[in-house]
Design an enzyme around this catalytic site. Sequence first.
Site, PDB file in Angstrom:
ATOM      1  N   HIS A  83       2.126   4.569  -2.713  1.00 18.66           N
ATOM      2  CA  HIS A  83       2.282   6.028  -2.668  1.00 18.66           C
ATOM      3  C   HIS A  83       2.985   6.674  -2.753  1.00 18.66           C
ATOM      4  O   HIS A  83       3.760   7.438  -3.717  1.00 18.66           O
ATOM      5  CB  HIS A  83       1.836   6.041  -1.104  1.00 18.66           C
ATOM      6  N   HIS A  86       0.848  -0.786  -0.218  1.00 19.99           N
ATOM      7  CA  HIS A  86       0.363  -0.363  -0.038  1.00 19.99           C
ATOM      8  C   HIS A  86       1.301   1.422  -0.247  1.00 19.99           C
ATOM      9  O   HIS A  86       0.875   2.378  -1.016  1.00 19.99           O
ATOM     10  CB  HIS A  86      -0.553   0.222   1.543  1.00 19.99           C
ATOM     11  N   GLU A  87       1.878   1.150   1.065  1.00 23.77           N
ATOM     12  CA  GLU A  87       2.280   2.758   0.977  1.00 23.77           C
ATOM     13  C   GLU A  87       3.760   2.967  -0.530  1.00 23.77           C
ATOM     14  O   GLU A  87       4.116   3.352  -0.724  1.00 23.77           O
ATOM     15  CB  GLU A  87       3.422   2.819   2.190  1.00 23.77           C
TER      16      GLU A  87
END
Length: 377
Positions: free
Chosen positions: A29, A25-26
């Site tokens: 980003h 998920h990170e």
Amino acid sequence: MTHSPGFLLTVLAFALVIGPLIFLHEMGHYLAGRLFGVKIDAFSIGFGQEVFGFTDKRGTRWKFSWMPLGGYVKFAGDMNAASQPGADWLMLPPEERAKTLQARPVWQRAIVVAAGPIANFIVAIVILGGFALTYGVDATPSVIGIVAPKSAAASAGLKTGDRITSLGGRGVTTFADLAQYTVLRPDERVSVRFERDGQPLSRDVTIGALVQRDAFGNEFRKGLLGIGPVKPVLRPVSLIEAPFAGAKMTGEILRSTLDGLGQILTGRRSVDELGGPLRIAKVSGEQLSLGAPALIWMIAVISINLGFINLLPVPVLDGGHLFFYAIEAIRRRPVPLHVQEWAFRGGLAAMLALMLMVTFNDLGSFGLWKNLTGLIG
């Protein structure tokens, strides 16, 4: 007799589920930020004090922190909860300010924020596509082969050979569609449309209810029509088809999540069914004890839910940032900083309250409150 996977296996399974999903998920980003030339100060798995880490040649600090229930990417210029430019940002040297997320146009900032949840959906599509490639996809037609006596289907007059075309106004083509719809709706009265000898017919049916207990002692109350297929059909899937099959299954799981959430919000299901990290850990251990495929499937389901939750328009979540970016795009200027800061404080308070509630529910799923009641009584 119930079985328990044990504490160590549960901890291992939880780490195998949550760790990679937080990282990916990170990473969504991070990669989107890098794409647009944003400087990244830190990439953290976990919150709080750093346990260990290292700094790469770009100046990004990669670290593991002591509270491993989440993570974050800290972009250069993030000086407040709303990640909006303030006086401190304006005081940065021009060359540093140009590398911050706030210096990017709103559409680029939106992509950077949305990239985290998108990464979660991509993970699910890859996993489910792999299952489709390995095992095929369920293509069992929605033709009734068996009707159980005294069942909901029998009471509604459904017969062997009927092809069900819709339930509650939702179109169905396979038995998997039927199961997905009915399992979440015990005791609900719905309209069934079907074909009999080529003629379209309609009946109202009250879906039956069945309480099941698994090998780990977990109880599930599910809807049941009381019908079976003519013959199960698994359709092989090619490598080219696999991503599309994975995307379809991801959409179906997401729709089930939305159905369940809608039922909780409307009071048709109990809020006790909402779970948090402790319940995820418990179920992760149970799934790992059943074998790697069961755990991997669960990782896909958790990844879908993680992506969905993060897209909710709640300040402090990715969806909250996207909500303010959408307003900014319409107004042609950002929402005032003080408004965003108050909204993010409210969002944080709401999330903390939710975490408290789901932790209460999780402890209940371990039987804590029942045991305490027994001790007091």
